[in-house]
Design a protein around this motif. Structure first.
Motif, PDB file in Angstrom:
ATOM      1  N   VAL A 197       0.816  -1.411   1.341  1.00  0.00           N
ATOM      2  CA  VAL A 197       1.735   0.188   0.888  1.00  0.00           C
ATOM      3  C   VAL A 197       0.620   0.712   0.366  1.00  0.00           C
ATOM      4  O   VAL A 197      -0.215   0.504  -0.944  1.00  0.00           O
ATOM      5  CB  VAL A 197       3.008   0.461   0.300  1.00  0.00           C
ATOM      6  CG1 VAL A 197       3.577  -0.904  -1.222  1.00  0.00           C
ATOM      7  CG2 VAL A 197       3.481   1.733   0.313  1.00  0.00           C
ATOM      8  N   TYR A 198      -0.056   2.231   0.772  1.00  0.00           N
ATOM      9  CA  TYR A 198      -0.640   3.006  -0.089  1.00  0.00           C
ATOM     10  C   TYR A 198      -0.105   4.208   0.291  1.00  0.00           C
ATOM     11  O   TYR A 198       0.423   5.028   0.508  1.00  0.00           O
ATOM     12  CB  TYR A 198      -2.021   3.418   1.175  1.00  0.00           C
ATOM     13  CG  TYR A 198      -2.571   4.814   0.732  1.00  0.00           C
ATOM     14  CD1 TYR A 198      -3.395   3.911  -0.781  1.00  0.00           C
ATOM     15  CD2 TYR A 198      -2.448   5.698   1.005  1.00  0.00           C
ATOM     16  CE1 TYR A 198      -4.439   4.936  -1.361  1.00  0.00           C
ATOM     17  CE2 TYR A 198      -3.469   6.571  -0.113  1.00  0.00           C
ATOM     18  CZ  TYR A 198      -5.011   6.257  -0.676  1.00  0.00           C
ATOM     19  OH  TYR A 198      -5.322   6.183  -1.601  1.00  0.00           O
ATOM     20  N   GLU A 203       5.158   8.371  -7.210  1.00  0.00           N
ATOM     21  CA  GLU A 203       5.642   6.351  -7.535  1.00  0.00           C
ATOM     22  C   GLU A 203       6.016   6.135  -7.088  1.00  0.00           C
ATOM     23  O   GLU A 203       7.017   6.209  -6.490  1.00  0.00           O
ATOM     24  CB  GLU A 203       4.795   6.418  -9.462  1.00  0.00           C
ATOM     25  CG  GLU A 203       5.008   4.929  -9.697  1.00  0.00           C
ATOM     26  CD  GLU A 203       5.262   5.542 -10.912  1.00  0.00           C
ATOM     27  OE1 GLU A 203       4.444   5.090 -11.552  1.00  0.00           O
ATOM     28  OE2 GLU A 203       6.393   5.545 -11.160  1.00  0.00           O
ATOM     29  N   LEU A 204       5.757   4.802  -6.611  1.00  0.00           N
ATOM     30  CA  LEU A 204       6.914   3.836  -6.604  1.00  0.00           C
ATOM     31  C   LEU A 204       6.816   2.505  -7.018  1.00  0.00           C
ATOM     32  O   LEU A 204       5.980   2.438  -7.445  1.00  0.00           O
ATOM     33  CB  LEU A 204       6.546   3.756  -4.125  1.00  0.00           C
ATOM     34  CG  LEU A 204       6.122   4.731  -3.597  1.00  0.00           C
ATOM     35  CD1 LEU A 204       6.042   2.981  -1.649  1.00  0.00           C
ATOM     36  CD2 LEU A 204       8.349   4.720  -3.511  1.00  0.00           C
ATOM     37  N   LEU A 216      -2.996   1.127  -2.859  1.00  0.00           N
ATOM     38  CA  LEU A 216      -3.025  -0.294  -2.491  1.00  0.00           C
ATOM     39  C   LEU A 216      -2.799  -1.146  -2.717  1.00  0.00           C
ATOM     40  O   LEU A 216      -3.156  -2.052  -3.731  1.00  0.00           O
ATOM     41  CB  LEU A 216      -4.253  -0.020  -1.146  1.00  0.00           C
ATOM     42  CG  LEU A 216      -4.233  -1.271  -0.261  1.00  0.00           C
ATOM     43  CD1 LEU A 216      -3.113  -0.040   0.977  1.00  0.00           C
ATOM     44  CD2 LEU A 216      -4.788  -1.655   0.529  1.00  0.00           C
ATOM     45  N   ALA A 217      -1.196  -1.206  -2.521  1.00  0.00           N
ATOM     46  CA  ALA A 217      -0.312  -2.990  -2.569  1.00  0.00           C
ATOM     47  C   ALA A 217      -0.460  -3.881  -2.108  1.00  0.00           C
ATOM     48  O   ALA A 217       0.051  -3.121  -0.302  1.00  0.00           O
ATOM     49  CB  ALA A 217       0.578  -1.977  -4.019  1.00  0.00           C
ATOM     50  N   ALA A 235       4.164   7.837   1.394  1.00  0.00           N
ATOM     51  CA  ALA A 235       3.002   6.557   1.350  1.00  0.00           C
ATOM     52  C   ALA A 235       3.414   6.130   3.271  1.00  0.00           C
ATOM     53  O   ALA A 235       4.056   7.136   3.905  1.00  0.00           O
ATOM     54  CB  ALA A 235       4.167   5.212   1.130  1.00  0.00           C
ATOM     55  N   MET A 236       1.784   5.323   2.880  1.00  0.00           N
ATOM     56  CA  MET A 236       1.544   4.694   4.159  1.00  0.00           C
ATOM     57  C   MET A 236       1.973   3.365   4.190  1.00  0.00           C
ATOM     58  O   MET A 236       1.107   3.212   3.463  1.00  0.00           O
ATOM     59  CB  MET A 236       0.038   5.437   4.385  1.00  0.00           C
ATOM     60  CG  MET A 236      -0.241   6.476   4.630  1.00  0.00           C
ATOM     61  SD  MET A 236       0.811   7.216   6.208  1.00  0.00           S
ATOM     62  CE  MET A 236       0.080   7.022   7.338  1.00  0.00           C
ATOM     63  N   LEU A 237       2.673   2.795   5.234  1.00  0.00           N
ATOM     64  CA  LEU A 237       2.953   0.951   5.371  1.00  0.00           C
ATOM     65  C   LEU A 237       2.311   1.275   6.444  1.00  0.00           C
ATOM     66  O   LEU A 237       1.800   1.898   7.710  1.00  0.00           O
ATOM     67  CB  LEU A 237       4.002   1.215   5.860  1.00  0.00           C
ATOM     68  CG  LEU A 237       4.639   1.956   4.920  1.00  0.00           C
ATOM     69  CD1 LEU A 237       6.278   1.220   5.589  1.00  0.00           C
ATOM     70  CD2 LEU A 237       5.546   1.613   3.883  1.00  0.00           C
ATOM     71  N   LEU A 238       1.318  -0.282   6.522  1.00  0.00           N
ATOM     72  CA  LEU A 238      -0.282  -0.693   6.860  1.00  0.00           C
ATOM     73  C   LEU A 238       0.000  -1.855   6.821  1.00  0.00           C
ATOM     74  O   LEU A 238       0.066  -2.737   6.053  1.00  0.00           O
ATOM     75  CB  LEU A 238      -1.274   0.106   6.971  1.00  0.00           C
ATOM     76  CG  LEU A 238      -2.103   0.052   5.387  1.00  0.00           C
ATOM     77  CD1 LEU A 238      -3.267  -0.037   5.547  1.00  0.00           C
ATOM     78  CD2 LEU A 238      -1.718   0.578   4.293  1.00  0.00           C
TER      79      LEU A 238
END
Length: 288
Positions: A197-198, A203-204, A216-217, A235-238
């Motif tokens: 997740v970016y 904040e997450l 990026l986590a 956020a972008m989930l990738l």
């Protein structure tokens, strides 16, 4: 441990504007098929100014452009000319070789505008590196969207969270834009082998960890993890399936072998790539 590693973005000057580069990183070469990930802006251009990414080549990858605000004009050696607007998906498959440019459109340059978005590359899988070059533009209207518990979702590519994107991919892919209301929660899709997740803004929280803007986590495989927004966040989930064959990256070239990259370097230096109609500039190979 939910987070395997946290990758911070690094500033890169692209001539006239800067980006935050996340992939590739020393600690993380790829996430699924994603081998390159740039956070563009947010940047405010004054009237008369804009982005000018001159014609350059690619092989064995697909470029993916996704904007949050602003616009870009895409031109490629296949003759495509397309303006990209927020929420659209521009998917250009380089295959055995393509050249393209990206510039601020004429009217937007005259008026001045704010540009903000993500530029990413996905590597083409084994057996598909030398496919015919192709380009497809998917307008925002065809990108599937839904709201789930205070999180607005757009599935950019792949299938996830009950939605399937029309974007044609050659590899199992996770790519989702998620906009969180303050305090909203989202269970991270667990069906993909590699996930990250970016955080674009805000904040997450993930268990006891915090993921801030520009981070990026990379997450552990298979576990059910819940993302929670500390205030509004984007956020972008990738991710996607793991690549069985490592990929090499040099300048704008990605390949499974050094030989492919060397051939592409020689071809570009000798002007062997097809030209981009409407463009006259040429970027030489960078120093070895």
């Amino acid at each position: 441990m939910a987070i395997l590693r946290l990758v911070g973005a690094r500033q890169r000057d692209l001539g006239g504007f800067s980006v935050r580069r996340v992939l590739p990183a020393d600690s993380q070469a790829m996430v699924g098929p994603f081998i390159f990930f740039d956070h563009l802006g947010p940047a405010q251009f004054e009237p008369g100014h804009g982005i000018d990414v001159r014609p350059h080549p690619h092989i064995a990858l697909a470029t993916v452009t996704y904007l949050f605000s602003g616009s870009l004009e895409h031109r490629d050696s296949l003759g495509n000319v397309r303006e990209i607007r927020p929420g659209d998906v521009n998917w250009m498959t380089a295959g055995h070789g393509i050249a393209h440019s990206e510039r601020t459109p004429r009217l937007a340059r005259a008026a001045g505008e704010k540009i903000h978005g993500i530029q990413s590359w996905v590597a083409l899988p084994d057996g598909h590196e030398d496919v015919e070059p192709a380009f497809t533009h998917y307008p925002v209207e065809v990108i599937p969207q839904r709201v789930l518990g205070g999180v607005s979702l757009a599935v950019v590519a792949g299938e996830s969270l009950g939605l399937r994107s029309p974007v044609a991919t050659l590899w199992p892919t996770l790519y989702v834009h998620a906009k969180f209301a303050a305090g909203a929660e989202l269970e991270m899709p667990a069906e993909h082998e590699e996930r990250a997740v970016y955080v674009v803004s805000g904040e997450l929280a993930l268990q006891d960890s915090r993921i801030g803007e520009g981070e990026l986590a990379v997450l552990a495989s298979g576990s059910k993890e819940v993302l929670r927004a500390n205030g509004e966040a984007s956020a972008m989930l990738l991710g996607g399936a793991r690549f069985p064959t490592p990929r090499l990256i040099w300048w704008n070239f990605v390949a499974s072998s050094r030989e492919r990259i060397e051939r592409a370097k020689e071809r570009w230096a000798s002007r062997g790539f097809p030209p981009v109609p409407g463009e006259s500039e040429f970027i030489p190979l960078p120093p070895q």
